[in-house]
Design an enzyme around this catalytic site. Sequence first.
Site, PDB file in Angstrom:
ATOM      1  N   HIS A 146       2.974   5.855  -2.026  1.00 38.17           N
ATOM      2  CA  HIS A 146       3.869   7.295  -1.194  1.00 38.17           C
ATOM      3  C   HIS A 146       5.099   7.753  -1.546  1.00 38.17           C
ATOM      4  O   HIS A 146       6.468   7.935  -0.243  1.00 38.17           O
ATOM      5  CB  HIS A 146       3.251   7.404   0.031  1.00 38.17           C
ATOM      6  CG  HIS A 146       1.323   7.891   0.226  1.00 38.17           C
ATOM      7  ND1 HIS A 146       1.519   8.658  -0.596  1.00 38.17           N
ATOM      8  CD2 HIS A 146       0.878   7.109   0.771  1.00 38.17           C
ATOM      9  CE1 HIS A 146       0.271   9.119  -0.034  1.00 38.17           C
ATOM     10  NE2 HIS A 146      -0.073   7.156   0.626  1.00 38.17           N
ATOM     11  N   HIS A 185       0.943  -1.375  -0.261  1.00 41.33           N
ATOM     12  CA  HIS A 185       0.197  -0.575   0.369  1.00 41.33           C
ATOM     13  C   HIS A 185       0.824   1.358  -0.221  1.00 41.33           C
ATOM     14  O   HIS A 185       0.219   2.186  -0.770  1.00 41.33           O
ATOM     15  CB  HIS A 185      -1.235   0.121   1.841  1.00 41.33           C
ATOM     16  CG  HIS A 185      -1.816   1.113   1.076  1.00 41.33           C
ATOM     17  ND1 HIS A 185      -3.105   1.160   0.366  1.00 41.33           N
ATOM     18  CD2 HIS A 185      -1.440   2.427   1.646  1.00 41.33           C
ATOM     19  CE1 HIS A 185      -3.675   2.308   0.615  1.00 41.33           C
ATOM     20  NE2 HIS A 185      -2.845   3.150   1.204  1.00 41.33           N
ATOM     21  N   LYS A 222      -4.528  10.657  -8.672  1.00 42.94           N
ATOM     22  CA  LYS A 222      -4.446  10.784  -7.307  1.00 42.94           C
ATOM     23  C   LYS A 222      -4.751  12.204  -6.713  1.00 42.94           C
ATOM     24  O   LYS A 222      -3.861  13.406  -8.032  1.00 42.94           O
ATOM     25  CB  LYS A 222      -3.655   9.698  -6.679  1.00 42.94           C
ATOM     26  CG  LYS A 222      -2.751  10.606  -5.215  1.00 42.94           C
ATOM     27  CD  LYS A 222      -2.494   9.161  -4.798  1.00 42.94           C
ATOM     28  CE  LYS A 222      -2.736   9.200  -3.495  1.00 42.94           C
ATOM     29  NZ  LYS A 222      -2.382   7.637  -2.715  1.00 42.94           N
TER      30      LYS A 222
END
Length: 285
Positions: A174, A158, A220
């Site tokens: 990220h 993730h 995003k």
Amino acid sequence: RKAVNHELSKLFNEMWDMDVNRFMPGKDYTIDLQGKAGAAQQGDSAVQDNAPRHLFHNVNEERLKSTKTFATFISLLDNYETSTGIEEVVTPEEIVENNCFLDAILATEVMKLAHEYLLKKNLAKPNLDDFKNQLYGIWFQLYARKGGDRPDSCGFEHVFVGETRRGKQILGLHNWVQFYLQEKHNQIDYKGYVTRKNKTRPDKDDQVLSIQFSWKGSVKPIGSTFIGVSPEFEFALYTIIFLLGEERVTHETVKIEEYELQMVVCRHGSHIGTAYPVLLGTSSE
């Protein structure tokens, strides 16, 4: 806004300073910020692109390949099925790769400092093998992300690789190395930077950015990421905040270098659900 956690800020700054594998802006990589991102909603397929070129103008790939923690990290990025709801299959080779990565980061000063700190707090096992197993469980143990019973996700996938939900939503992603490599393969389209209140635009040597991008057909609207830091640095920060907190979502305000950040860590039982930095303000405001 939560008050700055001085204890963690001091620790994270020590880690920042000892992160010898960190890439330096202008020297090991250059970014091209271009335009400010327009308004967007999660799931928009078409948003204005205010950055025709890549975010990463260049990155010293020789250094990525020759630095053990980066090299072992990169080998993990192709181990996942990005779509949630599709069961992950972990092969014996992938287990070996996960262990090689953990061995590499555990040999760094950054992770040694993290381990020492967690020992003082009685949150880690003193034996390195036990600590490694603890990290493996937190980051690599699979779980079902949404109410299903199929283990389709893990903390590492993730946070560092990114996932998609029903082709409409980007979850996580990220990490700057994954962003750079996906961009290089024309999988990611950088749409522009997102500014903070009162700050006109980021600088090309900022090592924390808020950006907008599309990936695998979704947008995003805003994602925050450290730029240039080593995998062990991010791993250490997120693990410490995860182990210190009890609640489902932990927010810690810290000051690292000149960046005031809210570190957000969500837990999924005894695993990391997500973790990322949010830029608050800067001293230049």
